[in-house]
Write a protein that holds these residues in place. Structure first.
Motif, PDB file in Angstrom:
ATOM      1  N   GLY A  31      21.138 -30.555  10.390  1.00 60.79           N
ATOM      2  CA  GLY A  31      21.659 -29.998   9.150  1.00 60.79           C
ATOM      3  C   GLY A  31      22.833 -29.105   9.406  1.00 60.79           C
ATOM      4  N   SER A  32      23.174 -28.257   8.433  1.00 56.60           N
ATOM      5  CA  SER A  32      24.341 -27.400   8.513  1.00 56.60           C
ATOM      6  C   SER A  32      24.133 -26.311   9.553  1.00 56.60           C
ATOM      7  N   ARG A  33      25.246 -25.693   9.999  1.00 54.72           N
ATOM      8  CA  ARG A  33      25.190 -24.703  11.066  1.00 54.72           C
ATOM      9  C   ARG A  33      24.605 -23.387  10.605  1.00 54.72           C
ATOM     10  N   THR A  34      24.751 -23.024   9.339  1.00 56.06           N
ATOM     11  CA  THR A  34      24.259 -21.749   8.840  1.00 56.06           C
ATOM     12  C   THR A  34      23.340 -21.980   7.656  1.00 56.06           C
ATOM     13  N   SER A  35      22.151 -21.386   7.694  1.00 53.82           N
ATOM     14  CA  SER A  35      21.223 -21.552   6.590  1.00 53.82           C
ATOM     15  C   SER A  35      21.596 -20.631   5.442  1.00 53.82           C
ATOM     16  N   ALA A  36      21.176 -20.991   4.240  1.00 54.96           N
ATOM     17  CA  ALA A  36      21.363 -20.125   3.087  1.00 54.96           C
ATOM     18  C   ALA A  36      20.383 -18.960   3.188  1.00 54.96           C
ATOM     19  N   PRO A  37      20.747 -17.780   2.696  1.00 49.62           N
ATOM     20  CA  PRO A  37      19.821 -16.647   2.729  1.00 49.62           C
ATOM     21  C   PRO A  37      18.511 -17.009   2.040  1.00 49.62           C
ATOM     22  N   ALA A  38      17.391 -16.666   2.670  1.00 46.44           N
ATOM     23  CA  ALA A  38      16.086 -17.009   2.119  1.00 46.44           C
ATOM     24  C   ALA A  38      15.744 -16.117   0.934  1.00 46.44           C
ATOM     25  N   ALA A  39      14.969 -16.674   0.018  1.00 45.54           N
ATOM     26  CA  ALA A  39      14.552 -15.906  -1.151  1.00 45.54           C
ATOM     27  C   ALA A  39      13.510 -14.860  -0.779  1.00 45.54           C
ATOM     28  N   SER A  40      12.649 -15.183   0.186  1.00 41.13           N
ATOM     29  CA  SER A  40      11.604 -14.255   0.583  1.00 41.13           C
ATOM     30  C   SER A  40      11.123 -14.600   1.979  1.00 41.13           C
ATOM     31  N   GLY A  41      10.278 -13.739   2.524  1.00 42.89           N
ATOM     32  CA  GLY A  41       9.729 -13.942   3.856  1.00 42.89           C
ATOM     33  C   GLY A  41       9.833 -12.674   4.664  1.00 42.89           C
ATOM     34  N   PRO A  42       9.033 -12.536   5.706  1.00 46.12           N
ATOM     35  CA  PRO A  42       9.037 -11.301   6.495  1.00 46.12           C
ATOM     36  C   PRO A  42      10.362 -11.013   7.186  1.00 46.12           C
ATOM     37  N   LEU A  43      11.197 -12.043   7.394  1.00 45.89           N
ATOM     38  CA  LEU A  43      12.492 -11.828   8.036  1.00 45.89           C
ATOM     39  C   LEU A  43      13.648 -11.872   7.040  1.00 45.89           C
ATOM     40  N   LYS A  44      13.350 -11.740   5.761  1.00 46.91           N
ATOM     41  CA  LYS A  44      14.428 -11.723   4.760  1.00 46.91           C
ATOM     42  C   LYS A  44      15.404 -10.605   5.084  1.00 46.91           C
ATOM     43  N   GLY A  45      16.702 -10.936   5.105  1.00 38.27           N
ATOM     44  CA  GLY A  45      17.740  -9.963   5.424  1.00 38.27           C
ATOM     45  C   GLY A  45      18.108  -9.934   6.892  1.00 38.27           C
ATOM     46  N   LYS A  46      17.333 -10.608   7.728  1.00 44.72           N
ATOM     47  CA  LYS A  46      17.625 -10.660   9.160  1.00 44.72           C
ATOM     48  C   LYS A  46      18.484 -11.882   9.474  1.00 44.72           C
ATOM     49  N   VAL A  47      19.405 -11.711  10.410  1.00 39.70           N
ATOM     50  CA  VAL A  47      20.288 -12.802  10.836  1.00 39.70           C
ATOM     51  C   VAL A  47      19.988 -13.126  12.297  1.00 39.70           C
ATOM     52  N   VAL A  48      19.692 -14.393  12.560  1.00 42.43           N
ATOM     53  CA  VAL A  48      19.426 -14.859  13.914  1.00 42.43           C
ATOM     54  C   VAL A  48      20.476 -15.903  14.283  1.00 42.43           C
ATOM     55  N   VAL A  49      21.096 -15.744  15.433  1.00 42.87           N
ATOM     56  CA  VAL A  49      22.034 -16.740  15.939  1.00 42.87           C
ATOM     57  C   VAL A  49      21.381 -17.456  17.115  1.00 42.87           C
ATOM     58  N   ILE A  50      21.353 -18.783  17.025  1.00 42.25           N
ATOM     59  CA  ILE A  50      20.831 -19.621  18.107  1.00 42.25           C
ATOM     60  C   ILE A  50      22.026 -20.287  18.778  1.00 42.25           C
ATOM     61  N   ASP A  51      22.068 -20.168  20.083  1.00 42.61           N
ATOM     62  CA  ASP A  51      23.198 -20.678  20.862  1.00 42.61           C
ATOM     63  C   ASP A  51      22.736 -21.846  21.735  1.00 42.61           C
ATOM     64  N   PRO A  52      22.837 -23.091  21.244  1.00 42.42           N
ATOM     65  CA  PRO A  52      22.440 -24.238  22.068  1.00 42.42           C
ATOM     66  C   PRO A  52      23.433 -24.421  23.216  1.00 42.42           C
ATOM     67  N   GLY A  53      22.970 -24.266  24.434  1.00 41.23           N
ATOM     68  CA  GLY A  53      23.861 -24.311  25.583  1.00 41.23           C
ATOM     69  C   GLY A  53      24.593 -25.631  25.728  1.00 41.23           C
ATOM     70  N   HIS A  54      25.897 -25.538  26.082  1.00 41.64           N
ATOM     71  CA  HIS A  54      26.739 -26.706  26.369  1.00 41.64           C
ATOM     72  C   HIS A  54      27.014 -27.521  25.098  1.00 41.64           C
ATOM     73  N   ASN A  55      27.439 -28.726  25.268  1.00 50.39           N
ATOM     74  CA  ASN A  55      27.805 -29.605  24.149  1.00 50.39           C
ATOM     75  C   ASN A  55      27.763 -31.030  24.697  1.00 50.39           C
ATOM     76  N   PRO A  56      27.110 -31.962  24.006  1.00 51.40           N
ATOM     77  CA  PRO A  56      27.030 -33.332  24.522  1.00 51.40           C
ATOM     78  C   PRO A  56      28.388 -33.974  24.786  1.00 51.40           C
ATOM     79  N   GLU A  57      29.448 -33.479  24.131  1.00 49.61           N
ATOM     80  CA  GLU A  57      30.779 -34.072  24.284  1.00 49.61           C
ATOM     81  C   GLU A  57      31.621 -33.419  25.371  1.00 49.61           C
ATOM     82  N   ASN A  58      31.080 -32.385  26.032  1.00 54.72           N
ATOM     83  CA  ASN A  58      31.864 -31.698  27.065  1.00 54.72           C
ATOM     84  C   ASN A  58      32.329 -32.633  28.175  1.00 54.72           C
ATOM     85  N   PHE A  59      31.556 -33.673  28.453  1.00 55.76           N
ATOM     86  CA  PHE A  59      31.915 -34.606  29.516  1.00 55.76           C
ATOM     87  C   PHE A  59      33.286 -35.231  29.301  1.00 55.76           C
ATOM     88  N   TRP A  60      33.664 -35.394  28.051  1.00 55.39           N
ATOM     89  CA  TRP A  60      34.914 -36.087  27.736  1.00 55.39           C
ATOM     90  C   TRP A  60      36.093 -35.134  27.635  1.00 55.39           C
TER      91      TRP A  60
END
Length: 313
Positions: free
Chosen positions: A80-109
């Motif tokens: 899906g998209s790189r950034t999620s929409a702000p959640a309506a509710s939940g224990p982490l509402k208002g928190k921002v988490v960045v996930i950094d998937p190491g490397h890139n499948p296209e780096n070889f090229w």
């Protein structure tokens, strides 16, 4: 490790020191990992990290098919998209988490682009690397994206706003300095960079990499060293509990924690950030875990639960 440079002396592989040393290690291991010591005395699976990355410009590996001709991913993660929409509710509402998937499948090229040097504060290092792969050709870059997608779904379910540094949506990279900048500009409450190691066969066990204290050029980690350690200990503890995997038997002295000062993604971060090497792709036992969709779901859950624990205090 994914970004080992000329200034980094890779630790020598060590044999697992288990059994009688388990009790002795209790004095050294953070509280979050004490649960592993109980597990260790009765035996169980393990995982790993160090060096041994594939070189840029090599042919891009493809996952090896199973006996029935299918790719080794029984439960593919959602995309899906790189950034999620702000959640309506939940224990982490208002928190921002960045996930950094190491490397890139296209780096070889794109060898010239990813070999370009960027300033990481302490010195200059390559923009990015290709990452490693299992002996059967399952790429680290595909592993990291899969785990990142699974984590995004779990964290969004807790109400967090989640951003990925890349989602297979760019030709290469991003460079390590940009990866840090993405987390900084998002004002992330926590950032975790996902990796798998390419160490020697026989080396097993995951480890979490923490930022060391660095103050040089554009790098100043003094404000994030403490909270990053807290984040890393919680991630390591939940990773053990959920996956049953052991802390690395070749780095970290059995704690599952390693501090480094040579990684641009950590040196340039101004928000709490850690790396996790989920297992050693070059060891056949670890590779069997890393290529399992069911195990990757456990890995994603363990990392996510560590993030939730950190954010909720």
């Amino acid at each position: 490790m994914s970004y080992a440079g000329p200034d980094f002396e890779p630790p020598q592989p060590r044999r697992s020191r288990r059994g009688p040393l388990t009790v002795a290690l209790a004095a050294l291991v953070p509280g979050a990992l004490l649960g592993w010591l109980v597990y260790e005395t009765v035996g169980g699976p393990g995982d790993g990290d160090a060096t041994g990355r594939a070189t840029a410009g090599a042919a891009s590996p493809t996952p090896a098919p199973t006996a029935d001709g299918k790719q080794p991913d029984p439960s593919p993660a959602p995309t899906g998209s790189r950034t999620s929409a702000p959640a309506a509710s939940g224990p982490l509402k208002g928190k921002v988490v960045v996930i950094d998937p190491g490397h890139n499948p296209e780096n070889f090229w794109h060898p010239s682009e990813i070999n370009r040097k960027v300033d990481i504060g302490t010195n200059w290092k390559e923009c990015d690397t290709t990452g490693t792969s299992t002996n059967d050709g399952y790429p680290e870059a595909e592993f990291t994206l899969d785990v990142a997608h699974r984590m995004r779904a779990l964290l969004e379910g807790q109400g967090a706003t989640v951003k990925l540094t890349q989602d297979g949506d760019r030709p290469y990279g991003p460079c390590v300095d940009e990866r840090a900048r993405i987390g900084n500009e998002a004002k992330a409450d926590a950032v975790v960079s996902i990796h798998a190691d390419g160490s020697g066969a026989g080396n097993r066990g995951f480890h979490v990499i923490l930022p060391g204290t660095v103050r040089a050029g554009a790098a100043d980690t003094r404000a994030i060293v403490g909270p990053s350690r807290d984040l890393g200990e919680r991630v390591a503890g939940r990773f053990v509990a959920v996956t049953g995997s052991a802390p690395s038997d070749y780095v970290g002295d059995g704690t599952g924690l390693v501090t480094r000062k040579d990684l641009g993604g950590l040196n340039l971060s101004t928000v709490p950030k850690v790396f996790i090497e989920c297992g050693n792709m070059r060891d056949s036992k670890d590779a069997a875990l890393l290529t399992s969709g069911a195990w990757r779901q456990k890995a994603a859950r363990g990392i996510s639960e560590g993030i939730v624990s950190f954010l909720r205090g």
